[in-house]
Write a protein that holds these residues in place. Structure first.
Motif, PDB file in Angstrom:
ATOM      1  N   LEU A 145       0.853  -1.176   0.000  1.00 23.79           N
ATOM      2  CA  LEU A 145       0.000   0.000   0.000  1.00 23.79           C
ATOM      3  C   LEU A 145       0.898   1.237   0.000  1.00 23.79           C
ATOM      4  O   LEU A 145       1.675   1.446   0.937  1.00 23.79           O
ATOM      5  N   VAL A 146       0.824   2.022  -1.061  1.00 20.08           N
ATOM      6  CA  VAL A 146       1.641   3.230  -1.197  1.00 20.08           C
ATOM      7  C   VAL A 146       0.715   4.440  -1.105  1.00 20.08           C
ATOM      8  O   VAL A 146      -0.250   4.541  -1.869  1.00 20.08           O
ATOM      9  N   ILE A 147       1.027   5.344  -0.178  1.00 15.70           N
ATOM     10  CA  ILE A 147       0.139   6.473   0.098  1.00 15.70           C
ATOM     11  C   ILE A 147       0.929   7.776   0.066  1.00 15.70           C
ATOM     12  O   ILE A 147       2.065   7.838   0.529  1.00 15.70           O
ATOM     13  N   GLY A 148       0.309   8.810  -0.478  1.00 17.25           N
ATOM     14  CA  GLY A 148       0.803  10.171  -0.321  1.00 17.25           C
ATOM     15  C   GLY A 148      -0.283  10.972   0.358  1.00 17.25           C
ATOM     16  O   GLY A 148      -1.421  11.003  -0.127  1.00 17.25           O
ATOM     17  N   ALA A 149       0.031  11.598   1.484  1.00 13.75           N
ATOM     18  CA  ALA A 149      -0.987  12.357   2.216  1.00 13.75           C
ATOM     19  C   ALA A 149      -0.351  13.575   2.871  1.00 13.75           C
ATOM     20  O   ALA A 149       0.749  13.484   3.415  1.00 13.75           O
ATOM     21  N   GLU A 150      -1.056  14.697   2.809  1.00 10.21           N
ATOM     22  CA  GLU A 150      -0.515  15.942   3.340  1.00 10.21           C
ATOM     23  C   GLU A 150      -1.602  16.825   3.945  1.00 10.21           C
ATOM     24  O   GLU A 150      -2.738  16.856   3.455  1.00 10.21           O
ATOM     25  N   VAL A 151      -1.218  17.544   4.997  1.00  2.82           N
ATOM     26  CA  VAL A 151      -2.025  18.659   5.508  1.00  2.82           C
ATOM     27  C   VAL A 151      -1.116  19.901   5.478  1.00  2.82           C
ATOM     28  O   VAL A 151      -0.714  20.434   6.507  1.00  2.82           O
ATOM     29  N   PHE A 152      -0.796  20.337   4.272  1.00  2.49           N
ATOM     30  CA  PHE A 152       0.131  21.446   4.091  1.00  2.49           C
ATOM     31  C   PHE A 152      -0.415  22.761   4.638  1.00  2.49           C
ATOM     32  O   PHE A 152       0.349  23.699   4.882  1.00  2.49           O
ATOM     33  N   SER A 153      -1.730  22.838   4.819  1.00  2.02           N
ATOM     34  CA  SER A 153      -2.303  24.069   5.359  1.00  2.02           C
ATOM     35  C   SER A 153      -1.743  24.380   6.750  1.00  2.02           C
ATOM     36  O   SER A 153      -1.773  25.533   7.192  1.00  2.02           O
ATOM     37  N   VAL A 165      -1.277  30.729  -1.180  1.00  6.10           N
ATOM     38  CA  VAL A 165      -2.351  30.516  -2.149  1.00  6.10           C
ATOM     39  C   VAL A 165      -2.141  29.252  -2.978  1.00  6.10           C
ATOM     40  O   VAL A 165      -3.037  28.837  -3.726  1.00  6.10           O
ATOM     41  N   LEU A 166      -0.972  28.618  -2.861  1.00  4.74           N
ATOM     42  CA  LEU A 166      -0.602  27.549  -3.780  1.00  4.74           C
ATOM     43  C   LEU A 166      -0.918  26.140  -3.286  1.00  4.74           C
ATOM     44  O   LEU A 166      -1.072  25.228  -4.097  1.00  4.74           O
ATOM     45  N   PHE A 167      -1.000  25.943  -1.979  1.00  4.39           N
ATOM     46  CA  PHE A 167      -1.010  24.594  -1.432  1.00  4.39           C
ATOM     47  C   PHE A 167      -2.355  24.206  -0.834  1.00  4.39           C
ATOM     48  O   PHE A 167      -3.128  25.051  -0.393  1.00  4.39           O
ATOM     49  N   GLY A 168      -2.599  22.897  -0.815  1.00  5.28           N
ATOM     50  CA  GLY A 168      -3.818  22.358  -0.235  1.00  5.28           C
ATOM     51  C   GLY A 168      -3.561  21.031   0.433  1.00  5.28           C
ATOM     52  O   GLY A 168      -2.420  20.544   0.479  1.00  5.28           O
ATOM     53  N   HIS A 283      -7.253  21.253  -6.964  1.00  7.22           N
ATOM     54  CA  HIS A 283      -6.612  20.699  -5.767  1.00  7.22           C
ATOM     55  C   HIS A 283      -5.514  21.598  -5.210  1.00  7.22           C
ATOM     56  O   HIS A 283      -5.152  21.466  -4.037  1.00  7.22           O
ATOM     57  N   GLY A 284      -4.950  22.480  -6.041  1.00  5.49           N
ATOM     58  CA  GLY A 284      -3.741  23.171  -5.648  1.00  5.49           C
ATOM     59  C   GLY A 284      -2.589  22.181  -5.567  1.00  5.49           C
ATOM     60  O   GLY A 284      -2.671  21.053  -6.063  1.00  5.49           O
ATOM     61  N   ASN A 285      -1.502  22.607  -4.955  1.00 10.05           N
ATOM     62  CA  ASN A 285      -0.337  21.740  -4.776  1.00 10.05           C
ATOM     63  C   ASN A 285      -0.506  20.971  -3.472  1.00 10.05           C
ATOM     64  O   ASN A 285      -0.449  21.554  -2.386  1.00 10.05           O
TER      65      ASN A 285
END
Length: 328
Positions: A145-153, A165-168, A283-285
């Motif tokens: 299972l390969v996952i990419g997950a982010e809370v860049f906010s 303004v660029l990231f999500g 989605h933004g970045n």
């Protein structure tokens, strides 16, 4: 016996809170920061992004994407024997325990499956895919299972309009399995630490106190220039390894950072934009989540079909970059 790895399921998840450029501009105006939909879109191609609620972690987004990927692969959670999680925004400070271990527990995996995080920022998902491919080919693991997950906010400075303004936030996942037929045809990874300062979170912690800034910093012009150069090179390297040329690539699924970077890369590779999967507008970045989010969107809407040859590539802080070519 020769082992190959193949993608058999994709999944993704976006937090319900979607913020348009106009909404974000209104929020920033309250801080005395001027921007607009036209200013953001003309420079990035972004119209909206999703933000997680304050109590939602990267692992929470990851498990939703993972569940959908497992369902698409027709596997149960305990069929997974390795979890690789690409993230720059782990659940815990310092990255331990790994968010992959948290995901393992939240998914109810009780078979002792190995779990680890990979930190290569926006290239993280390609790095994780490459590791999974190698582990499967050695015969040590069967279902990964390969996952990419982010809370860049969480790491954005909302007083810096050039970055906030660029990231999500979001998550994407794939299930890779052992196969008798080639699926992953090539991977190629690179890094150059001499460019670390152009995209980073420059703070550190000593005795529980943050020294420096805990917000994301980016030199936009330097990142753009370097990204366009390395993405073309690594794409050509991957195609050479796979024995393919650009005319044999059905779809390019690039890291969704900036539409101008994607357009420039496609032009250099002589690929029409009709063959490029674009989700950055909505989605933004989303850093390590951007490629699997875009891949899942194109699989589920029927653009990417079984048998198609797909190139994924990413570039991110470190400076890191990489590409992979897969037969779906």
């Amino acid at each position: 016996m020769t082992f190959y790895s193949k993608i058999i399921g994709t999944g993704s998840y976006l937090p319900p809170k979607k913020v348009s450029n106009n909404e974000l501009a209104e929020q920033l105006a309250l801080k005395g920061i001027e921007t607009s939909d036209e200013w953001i879109f003309s420079r990035s191609g972004i119209s909206a992004r999703h933000y997680a609620e304050p109590d939602v972690l990267s692992s929470d987004l990851a498990i939703e994407a993972a569940k959908r990927a497992l369902e698409a692969a027709d596997l149960q959670a305990n069929d997974i024997d390795l979890i690789i999680m690409a993230t720059s925004t782990p659940d815990h400070f310092g990255g331990f325990p790994s968010t992959a271990c948290v995901v393992q527990n939240k998914l109810g995996i009780t078979n002792g499956a190995a779990a680890m995080d990979v930190q290569a920022v926006c290239s993280g998902f390609v790095y994780a895919m490459s590791i999974a491919d190698s582990m499967i080919k050695t015969g040590s693991h069967k279902n990964v299972l390969v996952i990419g997950a982010e809370v860049f906010s969480r790491i954005l400075n909302f007083e810096d309009r050039t970055t906030c303004v660029l990231f999500g936030d979001g998550a994407g996942a794939i299930v890779m399995t052992r196969s008798t037929e080639p699926g992953v045809l090539a991977t190629k990874l690179h890094a150059d630490g001499s460019h670390a300062s152009i995209l980073c979170v420059p703070g550190s912690v000593n005795a529980g106190v943050v020294a420096g800034s805990a917000f994301l910093y980016m030199d936009g012009q330097a990142v753009f220039k370097l990204a366009v150069s390395v993405l073309e090179k690594v794409a050509n390297e991957a195609m050479e390894i796979a024995g393919l040329d650009a005319s044999q690539i059905d779809w390019l699924v690039p890291h969704q950072a900036n539409i101008r970077i994607m357009q420039s890369t496609a032009k250099k590779l002589r690929l029409p934009m009709e063959k490029v999967v674009v989700t950055v507008d909505q989605h933004g970045n989303t850093s390590a989540a951007s490629i699997p989010l875009a891949l899942d969107a194109a699989v589920r809407d029927g653009r990417i079909k079984p048998g198609h040859t797909v190139m994924v590539e990413g570039v991110g802080g470190g400076f890191t970059w990489g590409a992979a070519i897969v037969k779906m």
